[in-house]
Design an enzyme around this catalytic site. Sequence first.
Site, PDB file in Angstrom:
ATOM      1  N   ARG A  90      -5.725  -1.961   1.275  1.00 47.97           N
ATOM      2  CA  ARG A  90      -6.436  -2.046   0.365  1.00 47.97           C
ATOM      3  C   ARG A  90      -7.936  -2.041   0.826  1.00 47.97           C
ATOM      4  O   ARG A  90      -8.970  -1.769   0.391  1.00 47.97           O
ATOM      5  CB  ARG A  90      -6.345  -3.373  -0.544  1.00 47.97           C
ATOM      6  N   GLU A 104      -9.072   2.177 -14.241  1.00 51.26           N
ATOM      7  CA  GLU A 104      -7.988   2.362 -13.423  1.00 51.26           C
ATOM      8  C   GLU A 104      -8.257   3.435 -12.372  1.00 51.26           C
ATOM      9  O   GLU A 104      -9.228   4.064 -12.082  1.00 51.26           O
ATOM     10  CB  GLU A 104      -6.888   3.209 -14.535  1.00 51.26           C
ATOM     11  N   ASP A 105      -7.381   3.125 -11.287  1.00 45.11           N
ATOM     12  CA  ASP A 105      -7.644   3.341 -10.027  1.00 45.11           C
ATOM     13  C   ASP A 105      -7.249   5.076  -9.962  1.00 45.11           C
ATOM     14  O   ASP A 105      -7.965   5.948  -9.495  1.00 45.11           O
ATOM     15  CB  ASP A 105      -7.147   2.624  -8.756  1.00 45.11           C
ATOM     16  N   ASP A 109      -1.271   9.257 -12.019  1.00 44.78           N
ATOM     17  CA  ASP A 109      -0.324   9.947 -11.342  1.00 44.78           C
ATOM     18  C   ASP A 109       0.751  10.510 -12.456  1.00 44.78           C
ATOM     19  O   ASP A 109       0.313  11.825 -13.087  1.00 44.78           O
ATOM     20  CB  ASP A 109       0.603   8.744 -10.546  1.00 44.78           C
ATOM     21  N   PHE A 166       0.551  10.733  -1.155  1.00 48.67           N
ATOM     22  CA  PHE A 166       0.299   9.296  -1.501  1.00 48.67           C
ATOM     23  C   PHE A 166      -0.920   8.640  -0.504  1.00 48.67           C
ATOM     24  O   PHE A 166      -0.936   8.720   0.591  1.00 48.67           O
ATOM     25  CB  PHE A 166       1.688   8.370  -0.777  1.00 48.67           C
TER      26      PHE A 166
HETATM   27  P1  IMP Z   1       1.475   6.515 -13.174  1.00 47.49           P
HETATM   28  O1  IMP Z   1       2.030   5.659 -14.394  1.00 47.49           O
HETATM   29  O2  IMP Z   1       2.339   7.198 -12.702  1.00 47.49           O
HETATM   30  O3  IMP Z   1       0.359   7.228 -13.710  1.00 47.49           O
HETATM   31  O4  IMP Z   1       1.240   5.334 -12.232  1.00 47.49           O
HETATM   32  C1  IMP Z   1      -0.076   4.963 -11.979  1.00 47.49           C
HETATM   33  C2  IMP Z   1      -0.127   3.918 -10.966  1.00 47.49           C
HETATM   34  O5  IMP Z   1       0.652   4.336  -9.932  1.00 47.49           O
HETATM   35  C3  IMP Z   1      -1.529   3.464 -10.211  1.00 47.49           C
HETATM   36  O6  IMP Z   1      -2.234   2.481 -11.201  1.00 47.49           O
HETATM   37  C4  IMP Z   1      -1.146   3.210  -8.806  1.00 47.49           C
HETATM   38  O7  IMP Z   1      -0.578   1.686  -8.910  1.00 47.49           O
HETATM   39  C5  IMP Z   1       0.066   3.727  -8.701  1.00 47.49           C
HETATM   40  N1  IMP Z   1      -0.037   4.949  -7.598  1.00 47.49           N
HETATM   41  C6  IMP Z   1       0.218   6.296  -7.872  1.00 47.49           C
HETATM   42  N2  IMP Z   1      -0.137   7.166  -7.033  1.00 47.49           N
HETATM   43  C7  IMP Z   1      -0.500   6.278  -6.114  1.00 47.49           C
HETATM   44  C8  IMP Z   1      -1.011   6.676  -4.647  1.00 47.49           C
HETATM   45  O8  IMP Z   1      -1.140   7.972  -4.122  1.00 47.49           O
HETATM   46  N3  IMP Z   1      -1.531   5.552  -4.128  1.00 47.49           N
HETATM   47  C9  IMP Z   1      -1.597   4.214  -4.277  1.00 47.49           C
HETATM   48  N4  IMP Z   1      -1.024   4.021  -5.703  1.00 47.49           N
HETATM   49  C10 IMP Z   1      -0.566   4.832  -6.268  1.00 47.49           C
END
Ligand code: IMP
Length: 207
Positions: free
Chosen positions: A192, A124-125, A128, A179
């Site tokens: 990207r 996973e990238d 959050d 962000f």
């Molecule tokens: P979570 O369910 O809130 O942990 O969301 C994770 C997903 O949110 C990641 O796979 C990203 O697609 C997106 N995301 C959260 N923060 C960022 C950010 O700072 N930049 C780009 N994508 C983000």
Amino acid sequence: MSHPIDVRNQQLYDLEQFAVPQAVKNDLQGILLPQGLIDNRVARMGEEIAKNYAYGNTLAICVLNGAQHFYQQLLNSVFPSVHNDIQLESIKCCSYDGTKSTGEVQINGLDFTAVRGKNVLVVEDIIDTGLTLSKLAQKLYEHDPLSLEIACLLDKRERRNPQATVKPEYTGFIIPDRFVVGYGLDFNGRYRLLPHLGVLKEEIYQK
Ligand code: IMP
């Protein structure tokens, strides 16, 4: 297991110090992580993963679209040291609208029967709130993997939702609550290809 680099208190690098197209430069506050630093950290994560998956029956799942570049770089450093092939699959998890998590996670694109009896590595990238990966891990566990581990490049730890159960085994960097884009991460499909990780100006996503 992994020793993430904590850059929560680090100043941003000046955009003039890096090769960034002007149109992208206008939208960024600065560079949080230069490409070279990320690449080397990812290579180190690859070394750790290679040790643990050396003889595995491994299924590596890329969480699309943001993790694609990280996944490619990570597996490039893992693959030469393993003795078996690695099965590659991808999955699409949707919970975001622009910069806001909708709280609802939709998971598509994987034939879950491929998970049974495998050593599954989810790539996973960014984590959050942690809700996307918690939901995904829960769904994967229902399909009886032999083991399940998570590698994430970036962790915005301060944003974690108390209901999120996910704890990645391999983490690249702990980053501040801002962000970020680049190194495969986007804002509504843009940025990207930026090779570094940059911080987006608030006015871009508050338009
Ligand atoms: P979570 O369910 O809130 O942990 O969301 C994770 C997903 O949110 C990641 O796979 C990203 O697609 C997106 N995301 C959260 N923060 C960022 C950010 O700072 N930049 C780009 N994508 C983000």
